[in-house]
Design a protein around this motif. Structure first.
Motif, short mmCIF file in Angstrom:
data_model
loop_
_atom_site.label_atom_id
_atom_site.label_comp_id
_atom_site.label_asym_id
_atom_site.label_seq_id
_atom_site.Cartn_x
_atom_site.Cartn_y
_atom_site.Cartn_z
N SER A 258 0.83 -1.21 0.00
CA SER A 258 0.00 0.00 0.00
C SER A 258 0.86 1.25 0.00
CB SER A 258 -0.92 0.01 1.22
OG SER A 258 -1.81 -1.09 1.19
N ALA A 259 1.93 1.26 0.79
CA ALA A 259 2.82 2.43 0.85
C ALA A 259 3.47 2.67 -0.51
CB ALA A 259 3.89 2.22 1.92
N ALA A 324 8.46 15.43 1.14
CA ALA A 324 7.71 14.18 1.03
C ALA A 324 6.80 13.94 2.23
CB ALA A 324 8.69 13.00 0.86
N ASN A 325 7.35 14.11 3.43
CA ASN A 325 6.56 13.81 4.62
C ASN A 325 5.34 14.71 4.78
OD1 ASN A 325 6.00 13.64 7.75
ND2 ASN A 325 7.32 11.91 7.23
N PRO A 326 5.48 16.05 4.70
CA PRO A 326 4.28 16.89 4.82
C PRO A 326 3.28 16.69 3.68
CG PRO A 326 6.23 18.22 4.31
CD PRO A 326 6.71 16.87 4.67
N ILE A 327 3.77 16.37 2.48
CA ILE A 327 2.86 16.13 1.35
C ILE A 327 2.00 14.91 1.62
CG2 ILE A 327 2.74 15.39 -1.07
CD1 ILE A 327 5.22 17.15 -1.58
N VAL A 328 2.64 13.82 2.02
CA VAL A 328 1.91 12.57 2.29
C VAL A 328 0.98 12.74 3.48
CG1 VAL A 328 2.14 10.14 2.96
CG2 VAL A 328 3.69 11.11 1.26
N THR A 345 5.12 5.68 3.37
CA THR A 345 4.80 6.22 2.05
C THR A 345 5.74 7.35 1.67
OG1 THR A 345 2.47 5.64 2.41
CG2 THR A 345 2.95 7.18 0.63
N ALA A 346 6.09 8.19 2.64
CA ALA A 346 7.00 9.31 2.37
C ALA A 346 8.38 8.82 1.96
CB ALA A 346 7.10 10.20 3.61
N MET A 350 10.11 9.64 -1.68
CA MET A 350 11.42 10.28 -1.84
C MET A 350 12.28 9.52 -2.85
SD MET A 350 12.37 11.20 2.14
CE MET A 350 14.08 11.56 1.71
N PHE A 351 12.32 8.21 -2.71
CA PHE A 351 13.20 7.43 -3.58
C PHE A 351 12.61 7.23 -4.98
CE2 PHE A 351 15.13 6.53 0.50
CZ PHE A 351 16.48 6.53 0.20
N TYR A 352 11.30 7.22 -5.09
CA TYR A 352 10.68 7.21 -6.43
C TYR A 352 10.99 8.53 -7.16
CZ TYR A 352 7.71 2.99 -6.43
OH TYR A 352 7.24 1.72 -6.47
N SER A 353 10.98 9.63 -6.41
CA SER A 353 11.16 10.95 -7.01
C SER A 353 12.56 11.14 -7.59
CB SER A 353 10.87 12.04 -5.97
OG SER A 353 9.52 11.97 -5.54
N VAL A 354 13.53 10.38 -7.07
CA VAL A 354 14.89 10.45 -7.62
C VAL A 354 14.89 10.13 -9.11
CG1 VAL A 354 17.19 9.38 -7.55
CG2 VAL A 354 15.98 9.91 -5.41
N GLY A 355 14.04 9.20 -9.52
CA GLY A 355 14.01 8.77 -10.92
C GLY A 355 12.87 9.36 -11.72
N MET A 356 12.19 10.40 -11.19
CA MET A 356 11.02 10.95 -11.88
C MET A 356 11.36 11.46 -13.28
SD MET A 356 8.31 13.84 -10.54
CE MET A 356 7.89 12.97 -9.03
N ILE A 357 12.52 12.09 -13.44
CA ILE A 357 12.91 12.58 -14.76
C ILE A 357 13.13 11.40 -15.72
CG2 ILE A 357 15.39 12.63 -14.17
CD1 ILE A 357 13.52 15.09 -16.49
N GLY A 358 13.59 10.29 -15.18
CA GLY A 358 13.76 9.09 -16.00
C GLY A 358 12.43 8.54 -16.48
N PHE A 359 11.44 8.50 -15.58
CA PHE A 359 10.10 8.03 -15.97
C PHE A 359 9.52 8.90 -17.07
CE2 PHE A 359 9.92 7.05 -11.18
CZ PHE A 359 10.60 5.85 -11.34
N GLY A 360 9.70 10.23 -16.92
CA GLY A 360 9.13 11.17 -17.88
C GLY A 360 9.77 11.08 -19.25
N LEU A 361 11.10 11.13 -19.30
CA LEU A 361 11.79 11.12 -20.58
C LEU A 361 11.72 9.76 -21.27
CD1 LEU A 361 14.97 13.26 -19.86
CD2 LEU A 361 12.83 13.94 -20.95
N ARG A 362 11.56 8.69 -20.48
CA ARG A 362 11.43 7.36 -21.08
C ARG A 362 10.21 7.28 -21.98
NH1 ARG A 362 11.05 2.74 -16.73
NH2 ARG A 362 9.05 3.77 -16.39
N ASP A 363 9.11 7.88 -21.55
CA ASP A 363 7.89 7.85 -22.35
C ASP A 363 8.05 8.67 -23.63
OD1 ASP A 363 5.14 6.99 -22.55
OD2 ASP A 363 4.57 9.07 -22.27
N ILE A 364 8.67 9.84 -23.51
CA ILE A 364 8.88 10.70 -24.69
C ILE A 364 9.82 10.03 -25.69
CG2 ILE A 364 9.80 12.91 -25.49
CD1 ILE A 364 7.17 13.19 -24.01
N LEU A 365 10.95 9.52 -25.21
CA LEU A 365 11.93 8.90 -26.11
C LEU A 365 11.37 7.63 -26.74
CD1 LEU A 365 15.19 9.39 -24.01
CD2 LEU A 365 14.54 10.58 -26.10
#
Length: 514
Positions: A258-259, A324-328, A345-346, A350-365
């Motif tokens: 769930s987290a 991350a903590n206050p957002i969650v 969850t926080a 945090m660790f998912y957000s490290v690769g957020m640019i990778g997730f985004g550009l992967r779809d475009i490329l």
């Protein structure tokens, strides 16, 4: 480019509506069941049909659009409608076959997806999954209607497709709390049906007419199957990564699935809101430019798209890491979702957000390669990244104390490696496509995001110490710190003379004038 921009902005607007409702679904589930065995079981049950068919559905859409255009231009709309019905009916039959097999072997499937489930959690997961698998045909029909509407340049309705699905799940969650958690999958099943029914009238308005037609020897169907193969494998890689993450998470402390899910949903909000909107609209344009052999405009479009994604995603990812903590806490911590669930969850966020640019550009490329009719390169790079993700998952969980954080971090690293490989492959395939401009924008964005982080964190701590605790105070504190950070980021990229900012400002000015 203005027409494409308008379509992208319109799709972002309707996606925002759908995503907010999706968040409403997650909030309802978190409030009702927190990070518990029941929420874990329901999330796994929703994930199984999605994993089985999302890869197929995405691949169908990718291959369907260019082939429909080919049939329509050469043979006319009547034959194009026959082709659509042929694909539609075959997909329905395949989905029904999957449903039958799935219902018969549900316990084995659930144990494959969640090896750590036992007792009541396992029993709930089996029941939930069995009901959800009955909706495979509805899921298949929805994907075909979505591709048909997109090829007819209607992006709004596919963007709103999740609305009825999420509405029925929210209703089921609210009712299940008072009656029984075993009502949860029935809401999801009805939601799957209404995803299709919601799109059908708009497809018919665009010319779709259903016919009970099947032709397995159709040459365009064969071409479609040939194109689907590599795309299917490439998309399936992402689904396999999800399976592996959740399977390993099922062996960790209760609530880990769930987290991971709640953190991933926050990431997907950004992806769905901005990245998917851009890639969905730019894909047809890139395909056309590629077929016209317009190399200069094709390369400029790639560079502009990547820079736009960079400017949007980097500040969001940095913001998600530091706050991350206050957002969650603000979004989820209520009802059964306690401080422990917030912390879990926080950390994942945090660790998912490290690769957020990778997730985004992967779809475009990926869309760039598909527009070049190259489906093998994204597949190969995706398989490499999948192997890396699995290896890192096992390494971080077994040999370090990262546990849940390790699963999210492994996913991020594999995404970053994927885009590095895709950039190298694209450079080899088409030559220079504005790499210096892309690198410069990325550096400027990172510098601006660093300044933003300092200001936002200082603002948050200062305002929090003044206002104290409480729901209203936390909303004001978070909103003010995010606003200040965004203002600093915006001023910084303007001062650093990022050219794409002028395009955004010109668009806003024209809208105001109108």
């Amino acid at each position: 480019m203005s027409r494409v921009a308008k379509a992208a902005v319109g799709l972002m607007a309707v996606t925002l509506i759908a995503k907010f409702l999706g968040f409403g679904r997650e909030l309802a589930l978190a409030t009702a069941y927190g990070a518990s065995g029941t929420s874990d079981a329901f999330l796994v049950a929703m994930n199984i049909p999605a994993v089985i068919f999302t890869a197929i559905g995405t691949s169908l859409g990718t291959a369907f659009i260019p082939l429909y255009c080919d049939v329509d231009s050469k043979l006319g709309e009547r034959e194009a409608n026959k082709f659509t019905n042929n694909v539609f009916n075959i997909v329905v039959l395949i989905c029904l076959a999957f449903s039958v097999i799935g219902v018969l072997f549900t316990p084995q499937i659930v144990k494959l997806f969640a090896i750590g489930f036992k007792g009541e959690t396992l029993a709930q997961a089996i029941y939930f999954t069995r009901i959800m698998l009955l909706g495979m045909a509805f899921l298949g029909m929805s994907y075909i209607m979505m591709a048909y509407l997109q090829v007819k340049e209607n992006f709004m309705i596919p963007g709103l497709m999740p609305v009825p699905y999420n509405m029925f799940i929210i209703i089921a969650i609210l009712v299940s709390v008072k009656v029984s958690p075993y009502l949860l999958p029935w809401g999801a099943l009805i939601g799957l049906l209404f995803q299709f029914l919601f799109q059908l009238p708009f497809a018919m308005k665009k010319g779709f007419r259903y016919r009970p037609y099947i032709n397995l020897k159709d040459e365009y169907l064969k071409k479609m199957l040939w194109l689907i193969g590599p795309v299917l494998i490439g998309v399936a890689v992402n689904q396999i990564n999800t399976i592996v993450d959740r399977t390993i998470a099922s062996t960790l402390v209760e609530g880990s699935i769930s987290a991971l899910n709640y953190a991933n949903k926050l990431n997907q909000f950004v992806m769905g809101m901005f990245i998917v909107s851009i890639s969905s609209v730019i894909y047809p344009m890139l395909s056309k430019l590629s077929s016209e052999n317009n190399k200069d405009k094709f390369n400029r479009s790639i560079s502009t798209s990547i820079n736009a994604v960079t400017l949007i995603v980097i500040p969001i990812s940095v913001g998600a890491i530091i706050l991350a903590n206050p957002i969650v806490k603000l979004l989820f911590q209520r009802g059964e979702f306690d401080a422990r669930a917030t912390q879990m969850t926080a950390i994942a966020l945090m660790f998912y957000s490290v690769g957020m640019i990778g997730f985004g550009l992967r779809d475009i490329l990926g869309k760039v390669f598909y527009s070049l009719k190259d489906t093998k390169t994204p597949m190969i790079n995706g398989v490499i990244a999948m192997g890396l993700n699995i290896t890192l998952n096992i390494t971080f969980v077994k040999f370090t104390n990262m546990q849940l954080a390790g699963l999210a971090f492994a996913t991020s690293i594999s995404a970053l490696v994927t885009i590095a490989l895709l950039f190298i492959s694209l450079r080899r395939k088409i030559g220079p496509f504005g790499g210096k401009s892309i690198a410069l924008v990325m550096i400027k964005s990172m510098i601006s995001a660093a300044l933003m982080a300092v200001v936002a964190l200082f603002a948050y701590n200062t305002i929090a110490s003044i206002l104290g605790s409480g729901a209203i105070q936390e909303i004001i504190t978070l909103a003010a710190s995010v606003g200040m950070g965004a203002l600093v980021y915006g001023i910084s990229i303007i001062l650093l003379k990022v050219s794409e900012v002028n395009l955004i400002l010109d668009t806003i000015k024209s809208k105001i004038k109108k």
